[in-house]
Design a protein around this motif. Structure first.
Motif, PDB file in Angstrom:
ATOM      1  N   LEU A 324      -8.952  32.502  78.017  1.00 58.65           N
ATOM      2  CA  LEU A 324      -8.008  32.363  79.126  1.00 58.65           C
ATOM      3  C   LEU A 324      -6.706  31.693  78.704  1.00 58.65           C
ATOM      4  O   LEU A 324      -5.693  31.784  79.408  1.00 58.65           O
ATOM      5  N   SER A 325      -6.712  31.004  77.560  1.00 59.25           N
ATOM      6  CA  SER A 325      -5.479  30.357  77.076  1.00 59.25           C
ATOM      7  C   SER A 325      -4.737  31.214  76.056  1.00 59.25           C
ATOM      8  O   SER A 325      -3.695  30.811  75.540  1.00 59.25           O
ATOM      9  N   VAL A 326      -5.256  32.409  75.764  1.00 57.52           N
ATOM     10  CA  VAL A 326      -4.614  33.297  74.789  1.00 57.52           C
ATOM     11  C   VAL A 326      -3.378  33.936  75.418  1.00 57.52           C
ATOM     12  O   VAL A 326      -3.407  34.398  76.569  1.00 57.52           O
ATOM     13  N   ASP A 327      -2.276  33.940  74.659  1.00 55.94           N
ATOM     14  CA  ASP A 327      -1.048  34.577  75.144  1.00 55.94           C
ATOM     15  C   ASP A 327      -1.176  36.093  75.076  1.00 55.94           C
ATOM     16  O   ASP A 327      -1.754  36.639  74.141  1.00 55.94           O
ATOM     17  N   THR A 328      -0.662  36.783  76.069  1.00 59.68           N
ATOM     18  CA  THR A 328      -0.708  38.250  76.107  1.00 59.68           C
ATOM     19  C   THR A 328       0.685  38.792  76.416  1.00 59.68           C
ATOM     20  O   THR A 328       1.401  38.237  77.260  1.00 59.68           O
ATOM     21  N   THR A 329       1.050  39.850  75.743  1.00 56.96           N
ATOM     22  CA  THR A 329       2.360  40.477  75.952  1.00 56.96           C
ATOM     23  C   THR A 329       2.176  41.987  75.935  1.00 56.96           C
ATOM     24  O   THR A 329       1.237  42.497  75.317  1.00 56.96           O
ATOM     25  N   LEU A 330       3.065  42.689  76.606  1.00 51.79           N
ATOM     26  CA  LEU A 330       2.998  44.145  76.656  1.00 51.79           C
ATOM     27  C   LEU A 330       4.354  44.712  76.242  1.00 51.79           C
ATOM     28  O   LEU A 330       5.383  44.362  76.828  1.00 51.79           O
ATOM     29  N   TYR A 331       4.350  45.554  75.199  1.00 51.38           N
ATOM     30  CA  TYR A 331       5.579  46.225  74.760  1.00 51.38           C
ATOM     31  C   TYR A 331       5.582  47.646  75.331  1.00 51.38           C
ATOM     32  O   TYR A 331       4.572  48.365  75.245  1.00 51.38           O
ATOM     33  N   ILE A 332       6.712  48.041  75.900  1.00 53.76           N
ATOM     34  CA  ILE A 332       6.837  49.359  76.529  1.00 53.76           C
ATOM     35  C   ILE A 332       7.783  50.201  75.687  1.00 53.76           C
ATOM     36  O   ILE A 332       8.953  49.832  75.481  1.00 53.76           O
ATOM     37  N   LEU A 369       2.264  51.883  76.164  1.00 51.24           N
ATOM     38  CA  LEU A 369       2.090  50.462  76.441  1.00 51.24           C
ATOM     39  C   LEU A 369       1.230  49.864  75.332  1.00 51.24           C
ATOM     40  O   LEU A 369       0.058  50.239  75.178  1.00 51.24           O
ATOM     41  N   ILE A 370       1.826  48.974  74.555  1.00 50.38           N
ATOM     42  CA  ILE A 370       1.113  48.382  73.420  1.00 50.38           C
ATOM     43  C   ILE A 370       0.946  46.890  73.662  1.00 50.38           C
ATOM     44  O   ILE A 370       1.917  46.129  73.596  1.00 50.38           O
ATOM     45  N   PRO A 371      -0.278  46.453  73.963  1.00 49.49           N
ATOM     46  CA  PRO A 371      -0.528  45.017  74.166  1.00 49.49           C
ATOM     47  C   PRO A 371      -0.384  44.253  72.856  1.00 49.49           C
ATOM     48  O   PRO A 371      -0.615  44.784  71.762  1.00 49.49           O
ATOM     49  N   SER A 372      -0.005  42.992  72.983  1.00 42.88           N
ATOM     50  CA  SER A 372       0.174  42.159  71.797  1.00 42.88           C
ATOM     51  C   SER A 372      -0.218  40.721  72.118  1.00 42.88           C
ATOM     52  O   SER A 372      -0.069  40.264  73.250  1.00 42.88           O
ATOM     53  N   THR A 373      -0.742  40.023  71.136  1.00 46.46           N
ATOM     54  CA  THR A 373      -0.930  38.582  71.212  1.00 46.46           C
ATOM     55  C   THR A 373      -0.465  38.009  69.878  1.00 46.46           C
ATOM     56  O   THR A 373      -0.587  38.666  68.833  1.00 46.46           O
ATOM     57  N   THR A 374       0.077  36.813  69.898  1.00 45.03           N
ATOM     58  CA  THR A 374       0.621  36.250  68.658  1.00 45.03           C
ATOM     59  C   THR A 374      -0.466  35.967  67.628  1.00 45.03           C
ATOM     60  O   THR A 374      -0.200  35.940  66.433  1.00 45.03           O
ATOM     61  N   GLY A 375      -1.702  35.730  68.086  1.00 45.26           N
ATOM     62  CA  GLY A 375      -2.764  35.352  67.154  1.00 45.26           C
ATOM     63  C   GLY A 375      -2.827  33.851  66.914  1.00 45.26           C
ATOM     64  O   GLY A 375      -3.651  33.377  66.130  1.00 45.26           O
ATOM     65  N   CYS A 376      -1.951  33.095  67.586  1.00 48.64           N
ATOM     66  CA  CYS A 376      -1.967  31.634  67.424  1.00 48.64           C
ATOM     67  C   CYS A 376      -3.208  31.015  68.052  1.00 48.64           C
ATOM     68  O   CYS A 376      -3.715  29.998  67.576  1.00 48.64           O
TER      69      CYS A 376
END
Length: 631
Positions: A324-332, A369-376
């Motif tokens: 739940l603390s993982v960052d999520t991003t979506l590239y369009i 739509l390509i989801p991304s997380t930094t992996g930190c």
């Protein structure tokens, strides 16, 4: 589980799962010290030469090869092995030199510097250092000294911090050697080459006569002390050759910085048309992250509101929910003539708590739509699990059942793989699960058998049917849970049934003029198109700094309220190696898990160097990073 579908298929499935559960590392015996030594020799040699059958034909090549092996020879050392009579040295000669020339230890290096530290405060004035290096012993040029005192991470206020220099220098040596070894291991072509003619146990032969040092009386004057400290001088010279130039960044992030780009819903959102899809980030053994990827169709120009956030699952009291603390991003990205030509449109950079979103206008067309997380924060788990959860049990009659805890976990897995959220699993949804856990797909015939044997609705598997499928697999193995554990590990669960190496997410898409269509089409590594998209967004929005004296090497830094991303752009015709030092950062974590590392950037290319986030979002965090161009 799969046995009811097809006996032959189950045999294949079983063998694949056994292979998955047995790590390749456990099959190999640990390397001996001798094997490690020759592996390091080969790695260093093949960084300079295409084959170990090639000869060293110059002092410069000898110096470079020794440097890649973690040594930093002085000119005196080079002259010892490359006399006026030397025409060439081969790989065996190189190995003999490495046996004789041990790496300088940190303690030896510190001792050398301490004798020059008149105030005993861990630093040397630039004026004193300049005099010592240019006037005494084996003299350095003015350019070499300037290169030392311009190294951003070890100089401040007219002083050279030799304690920090020693730490960075030793870590760089280790990283150089590690990089060369990793490159050797990855490149199968190099692994197949014949590495010299050395046979273990063969008598050593000196590559050239080594002159005996003449006896000398060491006097305790500054000049004699300094001139005899070849380790220090060669290390400083090596630093000037390793680090051609440096550039540093300092960014202080306030506790409330994420309030600057608050995500807000459009006022009329309730009247817009909405579609939703779930997915998941999975952490691979090598640290790579893979996820679902999607195609979206917009048939009419519309205002669009997209969000992505971690998926809430049934949380057992007392059990952690790290995803739940993982960052999520979506590239369009917009698809133009073909899938290979994708145009970055936007990404979800606005935030409201755990939700990341974007609002804007999109024209008709096909979008990826390509989801991304930094992996930190999605990292390999390090804490040991002391007690393994029980998955199955037998009652007094001997009948096999799934434990309550395992049923709860399977219910969560069902939630994750039910991508459209309709409470049922279609064949397409189930196949994403199959590909993830067994590497296979279930075909139409096998799905028909599944439909005949387990609870389904409208040709889709129910939650109960999914539970029964797993119970059948346990029965097929007579209660042996090993195959069940392979499935659980593939889905990101540890032995305590905690979801630690995956992050399920949910995507919501609203449009004011038409209902968007979305479909999961791949489950792939977060690289390729995603890497290009991140690089392009950072180049467009970030701060660019050119390496001093090397205008073709540019470090781009993008500061988001939640994370910082750096991208290195190499416009030159040659590959470059960049050394990165984050040691002075505070309350920070990066996706590489290392404070000091090096990256290789191919010619005419850009690459994501690192993502950095705060360890604790409730505290100020300071990003301080030095990027150094290595020789």
């Amino acid at each position: 589980m799969r046995m009811a579908i097809s006996p032959g298929r189950d045999a294949s499935f079983s063998s694949q799962k056994s292979a998955l559960s047995e790590s390749p590392r456990t099959k190999r015996f640990p390397l001996t010290e001798e094997e490690i030594f020759y592996m390091n020799c080969r790695a260093a040699y093949l960084t300079v030469f295409k084959s170990s059958l090639e000869n060293i034909i110059s002092k410069e090549q000898l110096y470079l090869a020794l440097q890649h092996a973690g040594r930093n020879p002085s000119q005196k050392t080079i002259n010892k092995y490359w006399t006026p009579q030397t025409a060439k040295l081969n790989f065996d000669d190189f190995c003999i030199i490495l046996r004789k020339e041990k790496p300088t230890s940190k303690a030896e290096l510190l001792k050398s510097f301490k004798q020059l530290d008149v105030n005993d405060n861990g630093s040397i004035l630039h004026t004193d250092l300049y005099k010592l290096l240019t006037k005494r012993g084996e003299k350095m040029t003015q350019e070499e000294v300037n290169a030392i005192i311009s190294l951003a991470d070890v100089n401040a206020d007219g002083k050279f911090d030799y304690i920090k220099f020693c730490k960075v220098y030793m870590t760089t040596n280790e990283q150089c050697l590690k990089t060369t070894v990793e490159k050797l291991e990855v490149d199968s072509k190099l692994r197949r080459q014949q590495f010299g003619s050395h046979i273990e146990g063969s008598p050593e032969r000196d590559p050239s006569p080594v002159p005996k040092p003449s006896p000398r009386t060491i006097r305790k004057t500054d000049q004699e002390t300094f001139s005899n400290k070849g380790d220090m001088r060669s290390s400083l010279l090596a630093a000037t050759r390793k680090f051609k130039t440096s550039v540093s960044f300092t960014i202080t992030m306030d506790v409330n910085s994420n309030r600057n780009s608050k995500l807000t819903e459009p006022d009329s959102i309730k009247e817009w048309l909405c579609v939703q899809s779930k997915g998941c980030f999975f952490l691979e053994e090598d640290g790579e992250i893979i996820s679902h990827q999607y195609r979206m169709q917009i048939v009419q120009r519309s205002m669009v509101y997209l969000t992505i956030k971690p998926l809430n699952l049934s949380q057992v009291e007392g059990k952690p929910s790290p995803w739940l603390s993982v960052d999520t991003t979506l590239y369009i990205l917009k698809e133009n003539e073909n899938q290979a030509n994708l145009q970055l449109m936007c990404f979800t950079e606005l935030r409201n708590r755990e939700v990341f979103g974007w609002t804007g206008e999109l024209g008709p067309g096909i979008y990826w739509l390509i989801p991304s997380t930094t992996g930190c924060r999605l990292r390999k788990e390090r804490k040991p699990i002391t007690e393994e959860a029980q998955l199955v049990y037998r009652d007094e009659t001997g009948e096999l059942f799934l434990t309550k805890e395992f049923r709860s976990t399977l219910s969560d897995i069902f939630e994750v793989i039910d991508l459209d959220g309709n409470g049922l699993l279609s064949l397409e949804e189930y196949n994403f699960f199959e590909l993830r856990t067994s590497g296979e797909k279930c075909d139409e015939d096998a799905w028909a058998v599944c439909r005949d044997n387990f609870d389904t609705k409208k040709n889709e598997l129910t939650r109960q049917g999914f539970m029964d499928l797993n119970l059948m697999e346990a029965n097929d193995r007579e209660g042996d849970p090993r195959d069940l554990w392979v499935t659980l590990h593939s889905m990101g669960y540890n032995k305590a049934l905690e979801l630690t190496e995956a992050c399920p997410f949910i995507i919501d898409i609203y449009a004011d003029k038409c209902k968007p269509r979305i479909k999961a089409v791949h489950m792939e590594a977060c690289s390729g198109q995603l890497e290009k998209a991140i690089c392009k967004s950072v180049l467009n929005k970030g701060n660019a700094r050119v390496m001093d004296g090397y205008e073709d090497i540019i470090v781009h830094t993008y500061k988001h309220d939640t994370w910082i991303t750096s991208v290195i752009e190499n416009k030159s015709d040659n590959k470059v190696i960049i050394h990165i030092n984050n040691e002075l950062s505070k309350n920070c974590v990066n996706n590489r898990g290392l404070n000091i590392f090096a990256v290789e950037v191919a010619p005419k290319s850009t690459m994501v160097c690192q993502h950095v986030m705060p360890l604790n979002e409730r505290q100020e965090w300071i990003y301080y990073c030095v990027y150094s161009l290595m020789s």
